[in-house]
Structure formats: C-alpha cells, structure tokens
Scaffold this active site. Structure first.
Site, short mmCIF file in Angstrom:
data_model
loop_
_atom_site.label_atom_id
_atom_site.label_comp_id
_atom_site.label_asym_id
_atom_site.label_seq_id
_atom_site.Cartn_x
_atom_site.Cartn_y
_atom_site.Cartn_z
N ASP A 259 0.82 -1.20 0.00
CA ASP A 259 0.00 0.00 0.00
C ASP A 259 0.86 1.26 0.00
O ASP A 259 1.93 1.31 0.61
CB ASP A 259 -0.89 -0.01 1.24
CG ASP A 259 -1.79 1.20 1.33
OD1 ASP A 259 -2.65 1.35 0.45
OD2 ASP A 259 -1.63 1.98 2.29
N GLU B 253 1.08 -0.40 -5.13
CA GLU B 253 0.13 0.66 -5.37
C GLU B 253 0.95 1.95 -5.44
O GLU B 253 1.30 2.54 -4.42
CB GLU B 253 -0.90 0.76 -4.25
CG GLU B 253 -2.01 1.76 -4.58
CD GLU B 253 -2.41 2.62 -3.40
OE1 GLU B 253 -3.36 3.41 -3.56
OE2 GLU B 253 -1.79 2.54 -2.33
#
Length: 636
Positions: free
Chosen positions: A314, A367
C-alpha cells in the site's frame, strides 16, 4: 491430496549470526526468533527489541499483570533484545511488555511480533502457536503457473467484514466466510482474491490500513488457524490469495509501535520525516537497519506461515517521496537535496530481492500512483523490483471518460487511447478498487451517465473494455453486479440486487468475461509487451469507436470492438488479418446480460476487401454502448 503439517512450538535460539543480520537489516525471519514462542513442555520464551529501555518484564494473565515478576534480561551482545523463559504461560493467555523507559515512566506495550491479539478494543497480545494441517499441497506445488506473467490474472478485491454479514448483522468469521467466498469467486471465474488488510488494527473504520500487529491476522474474525483455513479453502478451490500489506505508516495507539521503548524506535523523531500529515500516523524509519528487518520479516511471515500468494504493498508513493502530502518547509531534502526517500527506496529494493529469492512463485504488487520509473523492473536493471504495479493513470482516465455523456465523448477520445502509449512500460494491474467507490465518489454504476438502461450498458462496456485491455485486472466487490450504494464497511453488500434482472445480467457478464479471459490465450498470454496488442483503428473519435487486436504467443488473434455511444452502427467495416469466419464470442448487448439484443447473429465472414491496412475486413453491426470480442472460427 497430500497433507502438509506445519508446527510452530518453540523459538529458535538467537545466534550471533542472527544478531549480525538484524543489525545489518537483512534478517527476514525474525518471527522465528523474537516474540512469544510456546515451548513443547510448557511455558514460553519471550524476546523483544527495546534497546533504550531501562527494564522490561512480561505481564499477563498468569502473573496478575504485575510488572517485575517475570523479568526479561538484556542480551550480552548489546543488540537491544531482552529475553527470558517464563514457565507459567499457557496457550491463549493475554500478555504485554511492561517497559520502564529512560525517563522512568512505564509503558505497557503489545508484542510487535505477536501471532495473535485480543479482540479490539482490548489490546493485549496472546500466547499462541501456529500449528495447522494444510491441505493445499497441490496448489502450492503448481502456483508458479498461476502467478506467471503469461497467466490470466483477474483479482476480486474485498473487505472481509463487509462482504457478507451473519444473519444478525455480526461480523463473519474466517471459517464461516471461507466456503461461500470460494464458491462465489470460483463461480464468477476470478483467479485471485485480494483481501484488504487483515493485519491486526485497533480501529475497524481504518479498514486495516492503520496496522498495529504486523504478524497477527485480526482477531475480529477468529484465530490464526481460522485464517489459515480460509486461505487453505481458497487454494483448494484453485483461487490465489493476495494480502494488502502496509509498510508505509502505522498508528500512534498507546499499545503499539510508536515510541515503543520510550524513544522514537520504529519511527523518525523529526515529524518532518516521521509523521504523516494526511493520515495522522507515524512513518517508519527505513534508515534504521532493525526496522527494515522487522518489515521484511513481516512480509516473509505471511508468505511462509500463511501460504499467501502475493502482497499488494500500500501507498508506495508515500514511501518514495519525502514531500508526499507536505507543503514547502514541511519536509527535509535527502543528502543530495532531492525529494526522493533514499532509505525507503533501498528498503523496497531489498524487500523485493528477498521475496524473489525465497518465494519466487509469489508476487509483490505496488500501489504506486506517480510516474516513478521501473517500479516493476528488476533491481539489477535499476528498478524497484516489484512484480506488478497498479495502473492508476488508466483508472483515472477511463473513469473520467465514462463519466462524460456519450454525445460529448468524441471530444475526449484521447482519454481512452493514451493508456496504450505507456501500457508496456510496467507490468500493470488495471484497478477499479475500493478507493473509487467511497467518500462521495459514488459506486461504479452510479458514475455512469444516462438513464437506468444506459448506466447498466455503460458498466458492462466498462468491464468488457477493461478485460480486453492489456494488463491484469482488479475489481472491488459489488462492482460485479452493479451495486448502487457506495461501499460502507458497516454492513454488507446489497445481495438482494442480484435477484433483479439487470444486476444479475452484469453478474453473468462478469462471469463470462472471466471465462473468455481464461480460455482465449490472446486475451492474457502477452499482456506486458507490445507484441500482444495492435490497434486496428484508434482514431474514430467521431463515432466513439475503438477497434484493436489482442494477440497470443502463437500469433492467434482476438478482435475487440467497442462502441462508446448509444447509437447502433450499421455496416461498420473493420480490417482484420485473416479471412474466413470470425465468431462473436462475447457481446455485452446480449439480452442475457440485460442488453437490447443487437449484434451479428453469432459472427461475420471476412471479405477480401482490405481495410485499416489489413488484407481482409468484416462488416459489422455495432450494438449500442457495447463491446464485442471475435476470434477466427478455425481457432475458436
């Protein structure tokens, strides 16, 4: 099926070599050495890193939570690790570390390496072992082919607590959700499930992105063995499991990592480096070797102990840039005066090298929302070493395009074609994730313009275009049947909608898209090089039509025709490389999916009339707001 039994009953003794690797930042198996490890004959061994503490003892259910009873001793090697054997510990008992800081205050902290925790809002760790009889040997032996770049990869992203609730509205358990999830995802034809973070987190509303337990699946849904059962069940059904993992920041809850031993141990002391202004959370000090070892060990832990097939990392952009989310004067340049976080960059490279070495049949997925180069290229060529990168540019451009009324789309044609200029610079995943259906952004179907029929047609068109576009696919739960509401973590999906015709039509369309994606090699075999894609016509902005070929490794093609307006296009000529019959294998306007039934009666014959620089051509009827996929009948 062969059964693999894994037992976790005893801590491995810390050696001088372990301490060397820990100090170097390259130890990726700390979970075998630190934390609480139950002994086969009773009791447990405890070891915790707290280099600036004046004293450490373990407090818990067995000693009345009294500090000073079970004292940990500092190791002789000045590693900052405190350890001791405690005979009275029983499995399942709660505990914390009572740390006396250099300032003389007492801090009661959860174990950073704990395998299990109390259910929030309680915050203690639990003494636990990770014994489990795995039944996924067949999957594990063959998963390299499922994670290969040439394999079809369509990912169903989900939040465990809000997918489907119990009858009383309570959170499901890992075991309760396992079989229904495996059956549903298998029926839809997705190849992988991606779970939003299940690492232990104190605030349910953070969706798991504010992690306190980097080695513990959240106890909200059950025990570690229950989570193993979920992974095992999905694997037995032939479905891979990807975990959302958050090494970018952590919360400052008083039982967690922030100021763990009374000092800024895991995070930077200077808030310009150690505090995230957007998320109000602490940022890891990637320049500290022991912190890098802690995070690398967390990554390896999930891959080893839980048989996870990939980690979606993330907020990588927030790690790469020192000025991320900051104004001028709120950040400190690197040693060369730049905004790049050199320590974080080195950490990510070493993380990916280690995972690639020890778990070569898994994936790491970034990401990453900027134009940082070579995110998914090997470290030895100058890249960050990730397997894949989310294509946020494609997502933004595509959703912006679909938001336009079709009458205006001719002026925004480039928003669709631009993605192919850079589609092969990375190994891309095309994401329509949870982030796009929250905080007032509206659900996917509610983003679509027009009346109810046009909204559903546009959604089917969006999904069909996405599944035909180069790159792996990711869709957040609810999008597969056109949920109207934005996603909310309290409650469950609106499953009653799947009994309505147009919602069920989208669901069946999604199923058939995944089937075609898996079965037609041209749609997945060559996803990451230009050899797998050819434009037929990218310039027909007046009609808002795109036509292109996807090409398999053996050269066999699939033709994709997209009509982005509600106008039926009659006698639309499309150049193709082969003569003969081309079968219409998918048409999103079919009545079965909720469409109007326009099309080509199952296929069309290519004539010898050249078009679009190709020796043959098809004359097609293009249905409104629809995508069609054709393959040569001889290869169908």
């Amino acid at each position: 099926m062969a059964t693999l039994t894994e037992h976790d009953t005893r801590a491995e003794t810390l050696t001088e070599h372990d301490i060397y690797l820990f100090r170097e930042g390259t130890h990726a198996k700390l979970y075998r050495k630190l934390g609480c490890h139950l002994a086969a004959g009773g009791g447990a061994h405890f070891a915790v890193w707290a280099p600036n503490a004046k004293a450490v003892s373990v407090i818990g259910d067995w000693n009345g939570w009294r500090p000073g009873v079970d004292v940990l001793n500092p190791r002789w090697d000045h590693s900052g690790i405190w350890e001791a054997d405690v005979a009275a510990v029983q499995p399942g008992q709660a505990y914390k570390y009572a740390i006396t800081t250099v300032h003389g205050s007492r801090e009661d902290r959860a174990d950073p390496m704990a395998y299990f925790a109390e259910v929030a809002p309680r915050s203690a760790s639990r003494a636990w072992a990770l014994d489990y009889d795995w039944g996924d040997g067949e999957w594990m032996a063959g998963r390299a082919k499922h994670n290969a770049l040439a394999a079809p990869c369509s990912v169903y992203e989900m939040h465990l607590g809000s997918w489907r609730r119990n009858a009383g509205g309570d959170l499901p358990t890992y075991r309760e959700i396992a079989q229904p999830l495996a059956e549903y995802v298998g029926w839809l034809g997705f190849t992988h499930v991606e779970l939003m973070p299940i690492t232990e987190h104190p605030f349910y509303g953070s969706w798991g992105y504010q992690t306190t337990g980097y080695f513990a699946p959240t106890s909200r849904y059950g025990t570690p063995q229950d989570f193993m059962f979920l992974v095992d069940t999905l694997h037995r059904a032939g479905i891979g499991v990807i975990l959302d993992w958050v090494p970018s920041h952590f919360p400052d809850d008083p039982h967690g990592l922030a100021r763990f031993d009374g000092t800024h141990l895991y995070e930077h002391a200077d808030p310009r480096l150690g505090f995230h202004p957007e998320w109000k959370s602490a940022i890891f000090n990637y320049g500290r070797h022991e912190v890098r070892a802690f995070l690398a060990s967390s990554a390896h832990f999930w891959l080893e102990k839980y048989h996870v097939d990939g980690l979606r990392v993330d907020a990588v952009a927030s790690m790469l840039y020192l000025d991320y989310g900051r104004k001028h004067g709120e950040w400190i340049p690197n040693a060369y005066g730049g905004k790049e976080n050199l320590d974080a960059i080195e950490f990510l490279k070493q993380l990916n090298i280690g995972v690639g070495r020890d778990f070569p049949d898994t994936r790491t997925i970034a990401e990453e929302s900027t134009a940082w180069p070579q995110v998914s290229r090997p470290v030895f060529t100058g890249g960050l070493g990730f397997s894949m990168k989310w294509n946020m540019g494609w997502m933004h451009d595509t959703l912006d395009y679909f938001a336009h009324d079709p009458i205006h789309r001719r002026y925004h044609h480039g928003e669709l074609t631009f993605s192919l200029w850079y589609a092969f610079t990375e190994n891309f995943v095309l994401p329509l994730s949870h982030d796009e259906v929250v905080y007032g952004k509206r659900s996917l179907i509610d983003k679509m313009p027009g009346d109810r029929w046009r909204k559903f047609a546009n959604l089917r068109l969006l999904l069909g275009y996405m599944w035909a576009h180069p790159g792996n696919k990711l869709l957040f739960m609810g999008g597969e049947f056109g949920q109207w509401r934005e996603w909310a973590h309290e409650g469950q999906l609106d499953w009653h909608l799947t009994h309505e015709g147009d919602h069920a039509g989208v669901q069946h369309w999604m199923r058939d898209l995944n089937r075609a994606y898996r079965e037609i090699p041209a749609l997945h075999e060559v996803d990451f090089t230009p050899a797998g894609f050819q434009w037929i016509d990218m310039h027909d902005s007046d009609d808002s039509v795109l036509t292109f070929l996807r090409i398999a490794a053996d050269g066999s093609p699939a033709l994709v025709v997209c009509n982005f307006t509600p106008v039926v296009r009659e006698a639309y000529r499309v150049g193709v490389p082969l003569g003969g019959r081309w079968r219409e294998v998918l048409n999103s306007d079919a009545p079965f999916y909720g469409g109007s039934g326009q099309g080509n009666l199952g296929g069309a014959d290519a004539t010898g009339e050249a078009c679009h620089g190709r020796p043959h051509s098809l004359v097609l009827r293009l249905p409104p707001l629809a995508v069609m996929i054709f393959v040569p009948e001889a290869r169908a």
